[in-house]
Design an enzyme around this catalytic site. Sequence first.
Site: not given
Ligand code: NAP
Length: 493
Positions: A166-167, A190-192, A245, A267, A294, A474
């Site tokens: 979502w960020n 599949k977006p957040a 995450s 991640l 940011r 990417e």
């Molecule tokens: P998240 O909880 O891991 O969720 C990311 C995505 O995965 C969402 O679309 C979520 O859907 C989905 N998801 C959750 N559980 C799942 C499962 N069991 N199976 C399949 N999909 C599942 O992360 P977030 O809180 O949205 O984002 C923050 C995290 O992303 C932070 O750790 C951040 O560092 C990381 N991030 C990394 C980058 C990078 O480029 N390295 C960039 C941006 C963010 P739902 O919304 O339905 O839960």
Amino acid sequence: MNIAARDTKPDTTGLDLDGFARGLFIAGQWREGRGSRIPVVDPSSEAVIAHIANADVADAAAAVDAAAAAAPGWAATAPRKRSEILRRCFELMTERAEMLAKLISLENGKALRDARGEVAYAAEFFRWNAEEAVRIVGDFARAPAGANHIVVGYEPIGICVLITPWNFPAAMATRKIAPALAAGCTVVLKPATETPLTAYALAALYREAGVPDGVVNVITTSTPGPVTSAMLADPRVRKLSFTGSTGVGRTLLAEASKSVISCSMELGGNAPLIVFDDADLDTAIEGAMVAKMRNAGEACTAANRLYVQSGIYEKFVAALTKRMEALAVGAGTDQATECGPMITAKAVAKIERLVDDAVTRGAKVKCGGKKPSGSGFFYPPTVLTDVPADAEMAGEEIFGPVAPISRFDSEDEVVARANDTEYGLAAYVFTGDLARGLRISRRIEAGMIALNRGLVSDPAAPFGGVKQSGLGREGGSHGVLEFCEPKYVAVTL
Ligand code: NAP
């Protein structure tokens, strides 16, 4: 802290929310999901702003069917034609930048200026990959033994499942969709669940730009686990590209292993920001403000640990505190806002827990540090000093507007502390000595280093992490290859 007056009603900034799609986007059609609709909340006011469709496993199968039906035609489309469609996506996003920025700001909460920056960044992935689409070149070589020739071409990897956080509701999606389409793949995104409206608005835009039906499909769901597992078990799916995450990434890697699916994983991060005595103070403060604030700190690349050398420590703390406490906190859609709300109440609770833990262990609060009352998921810009190495926030993503600063003396000491984490996404180094900057950059275990600046992201550069921050890259020329399979033909001429 400077928190603007807040209201419990969302400020839709003139957007007609009824005009935005909320259905599943499958084979170019808007469809209802089989599950009950999911509310979308404005984090600035906590008001529900929309209800979106909820896909179940059967809806996900329909999305994969659509991607499979469109795959041969898209793979056969001339690269130049694909390139022109991607270029049109860039142009339309740019023309509609303000509308998209407002939508992002509304559903994510980020300040409009951050949302505008995100739209520009997100659109650039289409421009960059429009240019890459016509430059996916193979190899031709004579085998060393001389008996035959080696011909290598790059083919689309197949149907891709893309999962985004979502960020950055626009950029995390376009950073995957644009290279996938450039390579000739079809996708299911599949977006957040917190930020689906941007993904759906963009789906409509891609169609308008000429992306054929079924090439991009978008589904939202309240059951991401079963829905994703079902798609990964489908033998037609050959790629999983995930941003989110590290915890969910690990689960998905295990799931993808059952079908031996190619995985790209972007991640979590735990970026160190290191300021040496010889750094230019203004440059370091400016860089730290960008690296930390940011997106109100809700970025994987956000500076999570600030290490400042003893000789410049006091001046740095004073200057950063002054800047942080002057930030205007408020609804993202308010033009004056510099720091919007966090995404959810849960996110605020996590930040509170980490700050309380650090303070209990001896950290000092220079500004902020206390959740305000009232509606909206707000947390104030906060500076902590003397944060001990055993504070939980030293090992965990804060994902909020908290700058924990600690002091160091030597290069070896700070490198050891910077590397003392399971993560390795980004790092920031500030020094007036270029040789030292490059030396430290080589020693730090991270995929990306920003030297004397607070921003690393660039569509033309390989974005990604080492250690448990991910697999693959990417952007740059690497991004499109994540969606290609090399095909080798041995030929005797
Ligand atoms: P998240 O909880 O891991 O969720 C990311 C995505 O995965 C969402 O679309 C979520 O859907 C989905 N998801 C959750 N559980 C799942 C499962 N069991 N199976 C399949 N999909 C599942 O992360 P977030 O809180 O949205 O984002 C923050 C995290 O992303 C932070 O750790 C951040 O560092 C990381 N991030 C990394 C980058 C990078 O480029 N390295 C960039 C941006 C963010 P739902 O919304 O339905 O839960």
